[in-house]
Design a protein around this motif. Structure first.
Motif: not given
Length: 136
Positions: A3-5, A7, A16, A22, A25-26
């Motif tokens: 999971r990549q946040m 921001n 954040y 965030s 989210t990716r």
């Protein structure tokens, strides 16, 4: 998959750090974008009227997607929250939406609400995108 946040710098301190969420989210190619409102991140001020706020919300959405490695063409769904869903504001909103999403329209759910995070906000736009799916 990790999971990549996402921001972006202009809003990281507020979203954040202070409010603990965030901007997006990716996970893999899927990107979930938090609701974007019609305010100018540089000044912190909301736009005046629906057209201005819708334009700012979509510009903010576009910026978050760019930071996540996607484009507006990669949006597969939007959900919008409106203070005035039945009045003239919805027509102004659709005109601006069509500037940013001119074809290959995503799924769209519009919801009427009584209030948003700030009393001046008229609309909020959240989105789901799949990075790369908009490329022809």
């Amino acid at each position: 998959m990790k999971r990549q946040m996402i921001n972006p710098a202009p809003v990281k301190a507020r979203h954040y750090d202070q409010l603990h969420f965030s901007s997006a989210t990716r996970v893999g190619d899927m990107i979930w974008v938090s609701g974007q409102v019609g305010f100018d991140p540089a000044t912190g001020k909301p736009g005046e009227g629906m057209a201005a706020q819708a334009r700012l919300a979509f510009q903010n959405l576009e910026g978050v997607l760019k930071e996540a490695g996607a484009t507006m063409a990669d949006i597969v769904e939007i959900m919008t929250f409106h203070i005035d869903l039945r009045g003239p504001d919805i027509h102004e909103f659709v005109k601006v939406k069509d500037e940013f999403l001119p074809d290959r329209y995503p799924s769209w759910t519009g919801v009427g609400v009584t209030q948003l995070a700030h009393p001046a906000f008229l609309v909020e736009v959240r989105a789901v995108a799949v990075a790369g799916c908009g490329a022809e």
